[in-house]
Design a protein around this motif. Structure first.
Motif, mmCIF file in Angstrom:
data_model
loop_
_atom_site.group_PDB
_atom_site.id
_atom_site.type_symbol
_atom_site.label_atom_id
_atom_site.label_comp_id
_atom_site.label_asym_id
_atom_site.label_seq_id
_atom_site.Cartn_x
_atom_site.Cartn_y
_atom_site.Cartn_z
ATOM 1 N N GLU A 108 7.640 -5.408 13.746
ATOM 2 C CA GLU A 108 7.302 -5.390 15.175
ATOM 3 C C GLU A 108 7.091 -6.809 15.698
ATOM 4 O OE1 GLU A 108 4.086 -2.663 15.853
ATOM 5 O OE2 GLU A 108 5.478 -0.969 15.554
ATOM 6 N N ASN A 152 2.828 3.154 1.415
ATOM 7 C CA ASN A 152 2.625 3.351 2.847
ATOM 8 C C ASN A 152 2.080 2.089 3.503
ATOM 9 O OD1 ASN A 152 3.095 5.149 4.813
ATOM 10 N ND2 ASN A 152 1.031 6.021 4.839
ATOM 11 N N LYS A 153 1.036 1.554 2.806
ATOM 12 C CA LYS A 153 0.455 0.307 3.338
ATOM 13 C C LYS A 153 1.526 -0.773 3.506
ATOM 14 C CE LYS A 153 -4.377 0.652 1.895
ATOM 15 N NZ LYS A 153 -5.259 0.349 0.743
ATOM 16 N N GLU A 154 2.341 -0.852 2.417
ATOM 17 C CA GLU A 154 3.428 -1.854 2.438
ATOM 18 C C GLU A 154 4.334 -1.618 3.633
ATOM 19 O OE1 GLU A 154 5.844 -5.006 1.171
ATOM 20 O OE2 GLU A 154 3.754 -4.455 0.742
ATOM 21 N N LEU A 155 4.666 -0.291 3.798
ATOM 22 C CA LEU A 155 5.553 0.039 4.911
ATOM 23 C C LEU A 155 4.912 -0.303 6.252
ATOM 24 C CD1 LEU A 155 7.166 3.417 3.795
ATOM 25 C CD2 LEU A 155 8.362 1.300 4.358
ATOM 26 N N VAL A 156 3.581 0.038 6.302
ATOM 27 C CA VAL A 156 2.866 -0.266 7.553
ATOM 28 C C VAL A 156 2.942 -1.777 7.818
ATOM 29 C CG1 VAL A 156 0.573 -0.405 8.602
ATOM 30 C CG2 VAL A 156 1.337 1.725 7.552
ATOM 31 N N PHE A 157 2.678 -2.526 6.715
ATOM 32 C CA PHE A 157 2.720 -3.992 6.870
ATOM 33 C C PHE A 157 4.101 -4.472 7.323
ATOM 34 C CE2 PHE A 157 3.612 -8.138 4.946
ATOM 35 C CZ PHE A 157 2.653 -8.877 5.593
ATOM 36 N N GLN A 158 5.104 -3.885 6.564
ATOM 37 C CA GLN A 158 6.483 -4.274 6.930
ATOM 38 C C GLN A 158 6.787 -3.911 8.373
ATOM 39 O OE1 GLN A 158 9.357 -2.807 4.141
ATOM 40 N NE2 GLN A 158 8.529 -4.037 2.446
ATOM 41 N N SER A 159 6.294 -2.720 8.705
ATOM 42 C CA SER A 159 6.529 -2.249 10.060
ATOM 43 C C SER A 159 5.933 -3.233 11.072
ATOM 44 C CB SER A 159 5.904 -0.867 10.227
ATOM 45 O OG SER A 159 6.595 -0.183 11.221
ATOM 46 N N GLU A 160 4.646 -3.589 10.743
ATOM 47 C CA GLU A 160 3.962 -4.539 11.626
ATOM 48 C C GLU A 160 4.756 -5.840 11.735
ATOM 49 O OE1 GLU A 160 -0.680 -3.350 11.040
ATOM 50 O OE2 GLU A 160 0.032 -5.272 10.276
ATOM 51 N N GLU A 161 5.190 -6.313 10.546
ATOM 52 C CA GLU A 161 5.960 -7.565 10.506
ATOM 53 C C GLU A 161 7.206 -7.462 11.355
ATOM 54 O OE1 GLU A 161 5.445 -10.741 8.902
ATOM 55 O OE2 GLU A 161 3.472 -9.781 9.192
#
Lengths: 146, 370
Positions: free
Chosen positions: B67, B56-65
């Protein structure tokens, strides 16, 4: 006129210049016989014994020819060409007379074999001097050759 | 019997209880197993959950990236849009400029046609000038011949009159004849000068290195032979020139004769000749201490037939300086003069400089004077 001979042959269409030239010779003590011919046609007839000089003894050649360049009909260069083209006459010294040393004909005259030229000066004394000097020179020189 | 029943009942109950106990123990064992199983499953789930948390964290990070990237792309897009707009503007400008160039090109073509036309005109003019020059040349030959012949006659017959009729002419009559002859001679000189002048127009120049010291010496001895004068003439270490020697000799002859002529009435005529470099030119100066002239008339000096003195004062035809100017101009040089009335004149002529030092070989004999 048939057997005319002369040591000096003056070919000059201007009567005044001719008179001045003859006087210059006399004043310069050149007493050689002189014949004055008034144009190129007369000159050629005299030299080659034709026309009015038919039958003249053409072996009696002048010692010097004074030849004016600017003459009507047959001009001086034409006369010179014929003199120098003929074995009989080509050794006779020809002194060309001209009114200006500017004239391109002088160069032409030399290339056709003229022996020297005189620019007729306005000043008479000067004129007398060059005429007698040159006449004298060629008369003597030709004497030496003969 | 009560008691026995009672005990049977108890035994049975006991048995039941034992069975139940057994069952319960079985059940408990099963539960233990099930519990273990659940614990294992729980553990697995926790592991999975932890993994999921990481994922999830990874996804959040990827998501942030993503964005961030999206924001960047938005910005880049905006930038591109702006650039596009600018390019559009520029294209429009280029379009206008292009039209202007096309117009200019057309104008240039027109101009080229016009130039070619005017070139043809120039050619035509040149041809006419050449024809006119040739006409003039033959005219000057005729002038030379036809004008001089009568002059010779005037002079000659006056002389003959003087010689042959001196006994009938008194002094005054003889003086008249002298005047006749002098004037005929003068006209002869005039014609000669004019011819020299007109000849310069058509004559090309042949450049060579000229030792000016020697040239001045030649000219001076020539003048001294023909003209009596008592001028002291000084020159030394003149710069060598590159010029047409004959034409330059004419220039020097004319300028020196003038200097001698116009200083001849001084008790001690002095003429100084110098040379120096100035502004890429070499300038020669001929100074005299003669009559000079009024600078007011300096413009007339170099004109044909222009004179600043009467013939009685100083004879001359008024062609000499015109000849000097024409020759020097032909050499891409210049002539000018400075003077004061009664105090002498200096005539200058300049020639394009040659990169050489003056000849000093004559250092033992720097100054010549006549």
């Amino acid at each position: 006129m048939v057997n005319n001979t002369a040591e000096i042959l003056l070919i000059e269409d201007n009567m005044n210049d001719a008179e001045l030239t003859i006087r210059a010779f006399r004043k310069g003590n050149i007493k050689n016989t002189l014949i004055h011919l008034k144009n190129g046609v007369e000159a050629l007839e005299f030299l080659f014994g034709t026309g009015q000089f038919e039958g003249r003894d053409i072996s009696k050649k002048p010692k010097v020819i004074l030849l004016d360049l600017k003459m009507p009909k047959v001009d001086g260069l034409e006369v010179l060409t014929q003199i120098k083209a003929n074995e009989l006459t080509k050794a006779i010294p020809v002194v060309v007379l001209t009114s200006s040393n500017e004239h391109p004909d002088i160069k032409r005259a030399y290339s056709l074999g003229a022996n020297s030229y005189i620019v007729k000066p306005v000043e008479f004394d000067e004129f007398s001097k060059v005429v007698t000097d040159l006449g004298f020179y060629w008369l003597l020189k030709n004497q030496a050759q003969v | 019997m009560e008691k026995g029943g009672k005990s049977l009942k108890l035994i049975n109950a006991n048995k039941e209880l034992a069975f139940q106990n057994e069952e319960k123990e079985k059940r408990a064992a099963e539960l233990v197993i099930a519990n273990k199983e659940l614990a294992f499953q729980n553990e697995e789930k926790e592991k999975r959950a932890a993994e999921l948390v990481i994922a999830n964290k990874e996804l959040v990070f990827q998501s942030e990236e993503k964005e961030k990237r999206a924001a960047e792309l938005v910005n880049a897009n905006k930038e591109l849009a702006f650039q596009n707009e600018e390019k559009g503007k520029r294209a429009a400008e280029l379009g206008i400029a292009n039209k202007a160039l096309v117009f200019q090109n057309k104008e240039k073509k027109k101009r080229a046609v016009e130039l070619s036309d005017s070139n043809k005109e120039v050619d035509e003019l040149e041809k006419r000038v050449k024809e006119r020059t040739e006409d003039l040349e033959s005219f000057s030959y005729s002038v030379s011949h036809d004008l001089r012949a009568p002059l010779r006659a005037i002079n000659g017959y006056a002389k003959m009159l003087d010689e042959d009729y001196s006994n009938v002419l008194d002094a005054e009559g003889k003086r008249f004849l002298v005047e006749v002859r002098n004037n005929a001679n003068k006209m002869g000189v005039l014609i000669d000068d004019l011819l020299t002048f007109s000849r310069l127009g058509r004559k090309g120049i042949t450049n060579a290195k000229v030792d000016m010291n020697k040239l001045f010496e030649t000219v001076l001895s020539e003048i001294s032979q023909n003209t009596a004068h008592h001028a002291e003439i000084k020159y030394s270490n003149l710069l060598p020139a590159v010029a047409d020697r004959n034409l330059l000799q004419q220039v020097i002859s004319n300028l020196l004769s003038n200097a001698i002529k116009y200083s001849s009435k001084k008790e001690k005529p002095e003429i100084d000749i110098t040379s120096k470099y100035k502004n890429g030119m070499q300038v020669y100066a001929i100074s005299d201490n003669g009559v000079g002239f009024d600078m007011h008339y300096v413009n007339k000096l170099f004109g044909v037939f222009q004179r600043l003195h009467s013939d009685e004062e100083f004879p001359g035809t008024g062609v000499g300086l015109a000849i000097v100017q024409r020759i020097i101009h032909k050499h891409n040089g210049n002539v000018w003069a400075e003077a004061k009335e009664g105090q002498g004149a200096t005539f200058y002529f300049s020639l394009p400089a040659i990169d050489e030092k003056p000849v000093v070989s004559q250092s033992f004999n720097l100054t010549k004077s006549w």
